[in-house]
Design a protein around this motif. Structure first.
Motif, PDB file in Angstrom:
ATOM      1  N   ALA A   1       3.318   3.948   7.774  1.00  0.00           N
ATOM      2  CA  ALA A   1       3.808   3.291   6.928  1.00  0.00           C
ATOM      3  C   ALA A   1       3.337   2.512   6.132  1.00  0.00           C
ATOM      4  O   ALA A   1       3.371   2.280   4.651  1.00  0.00           O
ATOM      5  CB  ALA A   1       5.289   2.602   7.466  1.00  0.00           C
ATOM      6  N   ARG A   2       2.470   1.583   6.699  1.00  0.00           N
ATOM      7  CA  ARG A   2       1.675   0.612   6.054  1.00  0.00           C
ATOM      8  C   ARG A   2       0.595   1.192   4.971  1.00  0.00           C
ATOM      9  O   ARG A   2       0.387   0.939   3.799  1.00  0.00           O
ATOM     10  CB  ARG A   2       0.921  -0.312   7.077  1.00  0.00           C
ATOM     11  CG  ARG A   2       0.206  -1.424   6.474  1.00  0.00           C
ATOM     12  CD  ARG A   2      -0.250  -2.292   7.517  1.00  0.00           C
ATOM     13  NE  ARG A   2      -1.180  -3.263   7.032  1.00  0.00           N
ATOM     14  CZ  ARG A   2      -2.133  -3.993   7.770  1.00  0.00           C
ATOM     15  NH1 ARG A   2      -2.163  -3.684   9.154  1.00  0.00           N
ATOM     16  NH2 ARG A   2      -2.816  -4.728   7.045  1.00  0.00           N
ATOM     17  N   LEU A   3       0.220   2.428   5.284  1.00  0.00           N
ATOM     18  CA  LEU A   3      -0.846   3.159   4.707  1.00  0.00           C
ATOM     19  C   LEU A   3      -0.259   3.816   3.400  1.00  0.00           C
ATOM     20  O   LEU A   3      -0.737   3.682   2.209  1.00  0.00           O
ATOM     21  CB  LEU A   3      -1.540   4.289   5.356  1.00  0.00           C
ATOM     22  CG  LEU A   3      -2.737   5.040   4.730  1.00  0.00           C
ATOM     23  CD1 LEU A   3      -3.893   4.016   4.143  1.00  0.00           C
ATOM     24  CD2 LEU A   3      -3.411   6.137   5.328  1.00  0.00           C
ATOM     25  N   ALA A   4       1.164   4.422   3.694  1.00  0.00           N
ATOM     26  CA  ALA A   4       1.735   5.085   2.699  1.00  0.00           C
ATOM     27  C   ALA A   4       2.133   3.859   1.487  1.00  0.00           C
ATOM     28  O   ALA A   4       2.003   4.172   0.305  1.00  0.00           O
ATOM     29  CB  ALA A   4       2.966   5.741   3.252  1.00  0.00           C
ATOM     30  N   GLU A   5       2.377   2.632   1.995  1.00  0.00           N
ATOM     31  CA  GLU A   5       2.886   1.643   1.118  1.00  0.00           C
ATOM     32  C   GLU A   5       1.732   1.354   0.318  1.00  0.00           C
ATOM     33  O   GLU A   5       1.881   1.146  -0.976  1.00  0.00           O
ATOM     34  CB  GLU A   5       3.427   0.637   1.670  1.00  0.00           C
ATOM     35  CG  GLU A   5       4.394  -0.517   1.311  1.00  0.00           C
ATOM     36  CD  GLU A   5       4.676  -1.535   2.168  1.00  0.00           C
ATOM     37  OE1 GLU A   5       4.574  -2.589   2.034  1.00  0.00           O
ATOM     38  OE2 GLU A   5       5.419  -1.184   3.005  1.00  0.00           O
ATOM     39  N   ALA A   6       0.514   1.279   0.967  1.00  0.00           N
ATOM     40  CA  ALA A   6      -0.697   0.791   0.121  1.00  0.00           C
ATOM     41  C   ALA A   6      -1.116   1.788  -0.992  1.00  0.00           C
ATOM     42  O   ALA A   6      -1.414   1.452  -1.758  1.00  0.00           O
ATOM     43  CB  ALA A   6      -1.957   0.413   1.143  1.00  0.00           C
ATOM     44  N   LEU A   7      -1.041   2.838  -0.487  1.00  0.00           N
ATOM     45  CA  LEU A   7      -1.128   4.065  -1.443  1.00  0.00           C
ATOM     46  C   LEU A   7      -0.226   4.098  -2.864  1.00  0.00           C
ATOM     47  O   LEU A   7      -0.637   4.341  -3.803  1.00  0.00           O
ATOM     48  CB  LEU A   7      -1.359   5.531  -0.822  1.00  0.00           C
ATOM     49  CG  LEU A   7      -2.568   5.609   0.295  1.00  0.00           C
ATOM     50  CD1 LEU A   7      -2.162   7.095   1.264  1.00  0.00           C
ATOM     51  CD2 LEU A   7      -3.714   5.866  -0.427  1.00  0.00           C
TER      52      LEU A   7
END
Ligand code: PLP
Length: 370
Positions: A281-287
């Motif tokens: 979720a954190r990576l998806a948000e950053a992308l």
């Protein structure tokens, strides 16, 4: 010396084999390798201990014929009735290959929703079967009627799907289980990261084999163990096509330990799967904040539509980050039409790795926003 003309080894090979390229994804050593969806946090400590404590004598003997001691542990792990059938293999790849061999006569069809696991058409061809791709519909829903109408001997479904990370609905899976003429392979290699499992469907329908692996959430890809559960009759047939002694003695011990309840076994696996879901979720948000549009993911990786994916992956590689480049994806889906059929598949791991990936992307696209 020259005798009569004889065909060369290449001429002697089966055409399917001659035509098949070696499996060789772009690779090489990279500081950050997030290209193959394995557990980037490592392996359960209980499994490592079991390996270290294996006496040499255990290696001089053959392992069990069909991994009988692992079966009860697997059925318990999946919370299925004790009489459920189990067949193990050298990775779930081996179980898929054996299932195709068990049921497919040369010329029979293997139908699957595309894009999916790249080994499916390969195993189909190697078993002299005809791979039949049925494209996903918009939103990665499945035209189940069309899939079933192919009348395939083997129908393959993958949820969460590799390489898109998307999920099938329970209704879609049940429709296929109920209406397929042949057997159904339901691949849940990434189930530990998904909101639900369809294991119960393999118990209710006697033609459905549910495939799982120890290569992903369990962190044991190097040991090569996978399995399927389903009716005992179905599993027994796959086992005959598979042959004995496919799971080695070390792998059997490590997997057995990993399946033990306790903080160093199954609880370790569950905790790290939860961590992967959080990090996803954190990576998806950053992308997303950077203007990318990763597809919704139920797995431990993200599929990010990107133009010129191969060139982007190559540039990331020079910055020490290895991701999987996908090309030729179905442009009738809006997300892939916009990316000209390209995407990156990015494995989720400890945040410092994800941070380095983001840094590499930022460096690459400093001037040119996607
Ligand atoms: C990784 C993977 C597998 C298989 O893995 P094994 O290592 O052979 O057990 C099977 N299906 C899918 C969809 C996968 O991504």
């Amino acid at each position: 010396m020259s005798g009569p003309w004889r065909p060369s080894p290449a001429d002697l090979a089966r055409p399917e084999v001659r035509a098949l390229p070696r499996y060789s994804p772009e690779g090489g050593l990279c500081a950050v390798d997030v290209s193959d969806n394995t557990n980037l946090w490592g392996a359960p400590p209980a499994a490592l201990r079991a390996l270290q404590e294996t006496p040499g004598g255990a290696l001089a003997r053959y392992p069990t014929l069909y991994s009988e001691p692992l079966r009860t542990r697997i059925v318990r792990y999946l919370e299925l009735p004790s009489e459920t059938g189990v067949v193990l293999g050298c990775g779930s790849d081996d179980v898929i290959d054996s299932a195709m061999r068990a049921f497919g006569q040369p010329g029979d069809r293997v139908a699957f929703a595309a894009p999916t696991f790249s080994m499916i058409p390969t195993f189909a061809r190697l078993n002299a079967l005809e791979p039949v791709a049925v494209p996903y519909a918009e939103g990665f829903t499945l035209d189940v009627e069309r899939l079933v109408e192919r009348g395939a001997k083997v129908t393959y479904l993958c949820t969460p799907n590799n390489p898109t990370a998307t999920l099938l609905s329970r209704a879609a899976v049940e429709y296929v289980a109920e209406h397929a003429r042949g057997i159904v392979l339901l691949d849940e290699a990434y189930a530990e990261f998904a909101p639900e499992t369809f294991a119960d469907i393999a118990v209710r329908f006697d033609r459905v084999l549910l495939l799982r692996t120890f290569s992903k959430a369990f962190g044991l890809a190097g040991l090569r163990v996978g399995y399927a559960v389903g009716s005992p009759a179905l599993c027994g047939l796959v086992e005959r096509a598979r042959g004995p002694y496919k799971v080695n003695a070390l792998a059997e011990r490590a997997v057995s330990a990993a399946l033990e309840e306790g903080e160093e076994g199954v609880q370790w696996v569950r905790a790290h799967a939860a961590l992967a879901v959080e990090t996803r979720a954190r990576l998806a948000e950053a992308l997303t904040a950077r203007g990318w549009a990763p597809l919704p993911s139920g797995a431990n990786f993200l599929c990010v539509p990107v133009r010129d994916a191969a060139a982007v992956a190559a540039a990331l590689r020079t910055r020490g980050v290895l991701v999987r480049a996908l090309g030729g994806l179905d442009r009738s889906l809006e997300c892939f039409a916009r990316s000209d059929g390209g995407a990156l598949r990015i494995g989720v791991g400890p945040w410092p790795m994800m941070h380095r990936l983001l840094e590499a992307l930022d460096g690459l696209f400093a001037e040119q926003r996607p």
